[in-house]
Structures are given as structure tokens and as C-alpha cells.
Write a protein that holds these residues in place. Structure first.
Motif, PDB file in Angstrom:
ATOM      1  N   VAL A 298       0.132 -17.474  36.239  1.00 43.56           N
ATOM      2  CA  VAL A 298      -1.154 -17.270  36.900  1.00 43.56           C
ATOM      3  C   VAL A 298      -2.279 -16.992  35.903  1.00 43.56           C
ATOM      4  CG1 VAL A 298      -2.403 -15.746  38.475  1.00 43.56           C
ATOM      5  CG2 VAL A 298      -0.086 -16.446  39.017  1.00 43.56           C
ATOM      6  N   LEU A 299      -1.996 -16.192  34.885  1.00 43.06           N
ATOM      7  CA  LEU A 299      -3.037 -15.782  33.946  1.00 43.06           C
ATOM      8  C   LEU A 299      -3.260 -16.853  32.883  1.00 43.06           C
ATOM      9  CD1 LEU A 299      -2.284 -11.979  33.532  1.00 43.06           C
ATOM     10  CD2 LEU A 299      -3.744 -13.137  35.197  1.00 43.06           C
TER      11      LEU A 299
ATOM     12  N   PHE B   7     -11.051 -15.615  42.957  1.00 41.02           N
ATOM     13  CA  PHE B   7     -10.398 -15.935  41.687  1.00 41.02           C
ATOM     14  C   PHE B   7     -10.626 -17.407  41.387  1.00 41.02           C
ATOM     15  CE2 PHE B   7      -8.079 -12.294  43.304  1.00 41.02           C
ATOM     16  CZ  PHE B   7      -7.932 -11.505  42.174  1.00 41.02           C
TER      17      PHE B   7
ATOM     18  N   ILE C 206      -3.967  -7.902  40.003  1.00 40.65           N
ATOM     19  CA  ILE C 206      -3.341  -8.847  39.071  1.00 40.65           C
ATOM     20  C   ILE C 206      -1.877  -8.492  38.828  1.00 40.65           C
ATOM     21  CG2 ILE C 206      -3.366  -9.584  36.645  1.00 40.65           C
ATOM     22  CD1 ILE C 206      -6.467  -9.732  36.967  1.00 40.65           C
TER      23      ILE C 206
ATOM     24  N   ALA D 169      -2.999 -15.556  44.026  1.00 39.89           N
ATOM     25  CA  ALA D 169      -4.320 -14.925  43.958  1.00 39.89           C
ATOM     26  C   ALA D 169      -5.062 -15.036  45.286  1.00 39.89           C
ATOM     27  CB  ALA D 169      -5.135 -15.540  42.819  1.00 39.89           C
TER      28      ALA D 169
ATOM     29  N   GLN E 187      -9.899 -20.605  38.405  1.00 40.14           N
ATOM     30  CA  GLN E 187      -9.254 -21.082  37.184  1.00 40.14           C
ATOM     31  C   GLN E 187     -10.313 -21.605  36.220  1.00 40.14           C
ATOM     32  OE1 GLN E 187      -5.651 -23.170  37.825  1.00 40.14           O
ATOM     33  NE2 GLN E 187      -5.760 -24.299  35.897  1.00 40.14           N
TER      34      GLN E 187
ATOM     35  N   LEU F 148       0.583 -10.241  41.091  1.00 40.14           N
ATOM     36  CA  LEU F 148       0.652 -11.711  41.127  1.00 40.14           C
ATOM     37  C   LEU F 148       2.011 -12.275  40.725  1.00 40.14           C
ATOM     38  CD1 LEU F 148      -2.930 -12.625  39.887  1.00 40.14           C
ATOM     39  CD2 LEU F 148      -2.065 -12.479  42.230  1.00 40.14           C
TER      40      LEU F 148
ATOM     41  N   VAL G   6      -7.834 -17.262  36.287  1.00 38.60           N
ATOM     42  CA  VAL G   6      -6.657 -17.036  37.121  1.00 38.60           C
ATOM     43  C   VAL G   6      -6.357 -18.304  37.912  1.00 38.60           C
ATOM     44  CG1 VAL G   6      -5.688 -15.640  38.995  1.00 38.60           C
ATOM     45  CG2 VAL G   6      -7.225 -14.586  37.315  1.00 38.60           C
TER      46      VAL G   6
ATOM     47  N   LEU H  38      -9.587 -12.465  30.545  1.00 41.35           N
ATOM     48  CA  LEU H  38     -10.156 -12.843  31.836  1.00 41.35           C
ATOM     49  C   LEU H  38     -11.591 -12.337  31.857  1.00 41.35           C
ATOM     50  CD1 LEU H  38      -7.286 -11.738  34.274  1.00 41.35           C
ATOM     51  CD2 LEU H  38      -7.585 -13.944  33.133  1.00 41.35           C
TER      52      LEU H  38
ATOM     53  N   ILE I   3       3.093 -13.838  37.102  1.00 40.14           N
ATOM     54  CA  ILE I   3       1.947 -13.466  36.285  1.00 40.14           C
ATOM     55  C   ILE I   3       1.838 -14.331  35.024  1.00 40.14           C
ATOM     56  CG2 ILE I   3       2.991 -11.607  34.932  1.00 40.14           C
ATOM     57  CD1 ILE I   3       0.344 -10.001  35.782  1.00 40.14           C
TER      58      ILE I   3
END
Length: 148
Positions: A73-74, A29, A11, A19, A31, A14, A63, A114, A70
Motif C-alpha cells: 500500500v505504501l 488517499f 495507515i 485505504a 497514489q 492497512l 498510498v 508520504l 502495508i
């Protein structure tokens, strides 16, 4: 299957990778869909079967795919999502029953959560209770064909 430390190391990368670059036989990964908890649960059931039939693995929920950075992405998973309920739903909707284990990872001073679903390989073939079976091959879940 990846441990928490390995996933956290991925992570951190990223910012410069997507991912998908890190997805493998034992790692995916996904979402989180904030508008449909049922869709997320169905995705977990599907991936539990796929990973169990493919030798086990980890699926990281929360993700975004095909995005760099990042902060982008997160996306995370809501804090009120109950891990015990997720375990129960996967168990009830797989045959033979799969009991995944879930781990939480937190980022940005615990403001982003997550979920990592770990699935052990035991005695395939596994299906959903409606009879659908997939198997992990590389980065994909493909239809499972039992050749025995």
C-alpha cells in the motif's frame, strides 16, 4: 481534517484493510504517479478545491488504493518533491486562492515518504483558475452547484 497521529493509526491498519475503507468526508488517499509530476499537481489542485468546498480535509499522497498489506500500500512520494513548490502551485491555480499545508509522514526507517495535504474551509465557493468547482460529499468530489 485528520491530524498526523490519526492518519498514522489508519495507515497501521492497512495490512488488513484497503485505504478506501477509511476515506470519508474529510479524508482521501491518492497514489503518486511517478511518471507525471504535473498530473500529481493537477490532482492536488482538484482535491484542494473539492475539500475546501466540502468543509476542509486531508488528502494523503503516496498510498495505493484497493490493495491490502502495508508493504504493498505504501508507495510513497519522491523525496525531491518540493513542498513549497506544491503550495505555490495550488495557490496560483485556485480562486480564491487556497493555501494548503503539507506534512510529511515517514515509514520503514524513513525510506518511504508520504505527503498529507491539509485544506481548511474558509469562504467557499472555490474553483480552479479554469473555473472548475467540485465539492466533497462523502467519499466523492462532485460538481459544485452554488445555490445562492
Amino acid at each position: 481534517m485528520k491530524n498526523k497521529s490519526e492518519i498514522m493509526t489508519i495507515i497501521q491498519q492497512l495490512d488488513y484493510h484497503i485505504a478506501d475503507d477509511f476515506e470519508a468526508q474529510d479524508l482521501d488517499f491518492k497514489q503518486w504517479n511517478f511518471s507525471s509530476e504535473e498530473e500529481n499537481i493537477n490532482k492536488m489542485i482538484k482535491y484542494a478545491v473539492c475539500m475546501a468546498n466540502g468543509g476542509g480535509g486531508s488528502v494523503v499522497f503516496g498510498v495505493a488504493d484497493k490493495v491490502r498489506g502495508i508493504d504493498n500500500v505504501l508507495i510513497g512520494v519522491p523525496f525531491d518533491v518540493d513542498i513549497k513548490e506544491l503550495e505555490k502551485r495550488v495557490f496560483e491555480n485556485t480562486d480564491p486562492h487556497i493555501i494548503p499545508s503539507f506534512e510529511e509522514l515517514f515509514y520503514k526507517d524513513h525510506s518511504i515518504r508520504l505527503l498529507v495535504m491539509n485544506v481548511l474551509p474558509e469562504t467557499p465557493p472555490y474553483t480552479t483558475t479554469n473555473g472548475t468547482a467540485t465539492i466533497r460529499q462523502g467519499k466523492e468530489c462532485l460538481p459544485y452547484r452554488n445555490n445562492s
